[in-house]
Write an enzyme that holds these catalytic residues in place. Structure first.
Site, mmCIF file in Angstrom:
data_model
loop_
_atom_site.group_PDB
_atom_site.id
_atom_site.type_symbol
_atom_site.label_atom_id
_atom_site.label_comp_id
_atom_site.label_asym_id
_atom_site.label_seq_id
_atom_site.Cartn_x
_atom_site.Cartn_y
_atom_site.Cartn_z
ATOM 1 C CD GLU A 90 28.694 -36.203 -27.214
ATOM 2 O OE1 GLU A 90 28.401 -37.359 -26.916
ATOM 3 O OE2 GLU A 90 29.107 -35.459 -26.382
ATOM 4 C CB CYS A 103 23.259 -27.568 -26.412
ATOM 5 S SG CYS A 103 24.812 -27.329 -25.867
ATOM 6 C CB CYS A 110 37.490 -27.715 -25.383
ATOM 7 S SG CYS A 110 37.162 -26.160 -24.611
ATOM 8 C CB CYS A 114 37.045 -25.888 -17.434
ATOM 9 S SG CYS A 114 36.908 -24.176 -18.107
ATOM 10 C CB CYS A 117 34.419 -29.130 -18.382
ATOM 11 S SG CYS A 117 33.559 -29.339 -20.110
HETATM 12 N N1 SAH Z 1 33.636 -23.136 -23.645
HETATM 13 C C1 SAH Z 1 32.262 -22.463 -23.447
HETATM 14 C C2 SAH Z 1 31.061 -23.159 -23.652
HETATM 15 C C3 SAH Z 1 31.055 -24.464 -23.483
HETATM 16 S S1 SAH Z 1 30.505 -25.044 -21.725
HETATM 17 C C4 SAH Z 1 32.350 -21.854 -21.673
HETATM 18 O O1 SAH Z 1 33.215 -22.176 -21.020
HETATM 19 O O2 SAH Z 1 31.574 -21.254 -21.476
HETATM 20 C C5 SAH Z 1 28.902 -24.723 -21.336
HETATM 21 C C6 SAH Z 1 28.704 -24.597 -19.891
HETATM 22 O O3 SAH Z 1 28.937 -25.470 -19.101
HETATM 23 C C7 SAH Z 1 29.773 -23.282 -19.391
HETATM 24 O O4 SAH Z 1 29.089 -22.534 -18.531
HETATM 25 C C8 SAH Z 1 30.655 -24.626 -18.541
HETATM 26 O O5 SAH Z 1 31.383 -23.749 -17.306
HETATM 27 C C9 SAH Z 1 29.525 -25.392 -17.832
HETATM 28 N N2 SAH Z 1 30.040 -26.545 -17.589
HETATM 29 C C10 SAH Z 1 31.050 -27.367 -17.956
HETATM 30 N N3 SAH Z 1 31.215 -28.485 -17.261
HETATM 31 C C11 SAH Z 1 30.282 -28.406 -16.244
HETATM 32 C C12 SAH Z 1 29.923 -29.407 -15.240
HETATM 33 N N4 SAH Z 1 30.376 -30.496 -15.256
HETATM 34 N N5 SAH Z 1 28.747 -29.196 -14.594
HETATM 35 C C13 SAH Z 1 28.004 -27.826 -14.561
HETATM 36 N N6 SAH Z 1 28.361 -27.148 -15.751
HETATM 37 C C14 SAH Z 1 29.420 -27.223 -16.487
#
Ligand code: SAH
Length: 342
Positions: A90, A103, A110, A114, A117
């Protein structure tokens, strides 16, 4: 076969030499690919037929097929691309007052896990090559007939877990004869792979580094981000300080606010203590609740109080505008879909 978009200009010059061609052919090819944005070798009409045939025998153009395209009410567009091996990724296009921002995804799936996410819990398949990263930008520019001015590595995947390909892709994106997007308009976002933050500081690329911090102490951060067990907050902050002192660049800290989790004034106080004296900016993201997720969005009131506390105590903080949430294109909503699901 190799993808022609995997190469930096310097690497492509070497490729041409291997094919017993003059190295300036690489510049001509770069012009066709990144300036004229052609999709076939046949269109590169200032190359001899013989060379065009040689290129066809040795390289692909890696033109993505659009599997799905959705448009949000705010104009944000989400693409699902076929990356030509049965997998899909995506990519999101956003329009801001200053231009178009894209983006991009850096991996198929991944590994970071987290908890908040949407990419979590999906099998990691593989990292994308440099060309597969770059192609996301070309494919969207071609489809929408726009010029993209900003690139953020905030799609699916952990960019610093695909270090070499991401750095190479940035070199192609940034090169005046490549996509010619200024390094300061390119951001890498990381969950905090500390050794590669030190490495990036040495690369001499003026891109912006974003750190997904989200919590200020190890207990809270580890509960949200397993990577914190490997690289705890104090090591992460130390690496950030090293990055700032070596590059003279401001770091952007991402902080996703989750109700009753990390959004009260005590957290804001700890954040001020942690970041004091660093050249930085805090990006507050109202967390997007994912299916079955245990974290939900803070109230607007808490989000603004949090921001005001930081600003009043010398930390520049802004609330990120949420774009594309109605098509699941906002932060953390992207998830890899495979062809079978579509
Ligand atoms: N792996 C990288 C980039 C991808 S995520 C990283 O962790 O930075 C891009 C951003 O979106 C990151 O700051 C991540 O923590 C945030 N993110 C992920 N899930 C989210 C959610 N459910 N709500 C808000 N931000 C989120």
């Amino acid at each position: 076969m190799k993808n022609i978009k995997d190469y930096t200009l310097e690497e492509l010059k070497e490729e041409m030499e291997d094919l017993e061609e003059k190295s300036f052919r690489a510049e001509q090819i770069f012009k066709w690919v990144y300036e004229e944005k052609v999709k076939t070798f046949d269109e590169m009409t200032n190359l001899s037929l013989e060379l065009r045939n040689k290129l066809k025998e040795n390289y692909t153009m890696c033109n993505y097929k659009i599997l799905q395209k959705q448009e949000a009410k705010d104009g944000t567009k989400k693409y699902l691309f076929d990356v030509l091996d049965g997998n899909a990724i995506e990519t999101v296009l956003m329009k801001y007052h200053y231009g178009y921002s894209i983006c991009v995804s850096s991996q198929i799936g991944c590994k970071m896990g987290c908890k908040f996410c949407a990419s979590t819990g999906i099998n990691f398949v593989r990292s994308l090559t440099s060309g597969e990263i770059v192609e996301q930008i070309l494919a969207v520019e071609q489809d929408e007939n726009v010029r993209i001015s900003n690139v953020v590595f905030m799609g699916i995947g952990e960019p610093l877990d695909n270090y070499d390909n991401v750095v190479n892709a940035i070199r192609i994106i940034n090169h005046p004869k490549g996509l010619n997007i200024g390094a300061r308009h390119i951001s890498i976002s990381t969950s905090g792979l500390v050794p590669n933050i030190y490495k990036l500081a040495e690369e001499n690329i003026q891109c912006t580094l974003s750190i997904s911090l989200h919590a200020t102490n190890n207990e809270k951060r580890s509960a949200m981000m397993p990577v914190n067990n490997r690289y705890p907050v104090e090591e992460l902050v130390k690496a950030c300080k090293d990055y700032i002192s070596k590059t003279n660049r401001r770091i952007s800290f991402e902080y996703a606010l989750a109700k009753d989790n990390n959004d009260n004034l005590e957290d804001a106080k700890e954040l001020v203590r942690l970041l004091k004296g660093m050249i930085c900016h805090v990006n507050l993201i109202p967390i997007n609740k994912i299916e079955n997720g245990k974290f939900s969005k803070s109230t607007n009131e808490n989000i603004m109080k949090f921001r005001d506390y930081l600003n009043d105590h010398g930390i520049v903080a802004t609330i990120r505008r949420e774009l594309g949430s109605d098509i699941d294109a906002a932060c953390g909503q992207l998830r890899r879909k495979n062809l079978k699901e579509n």
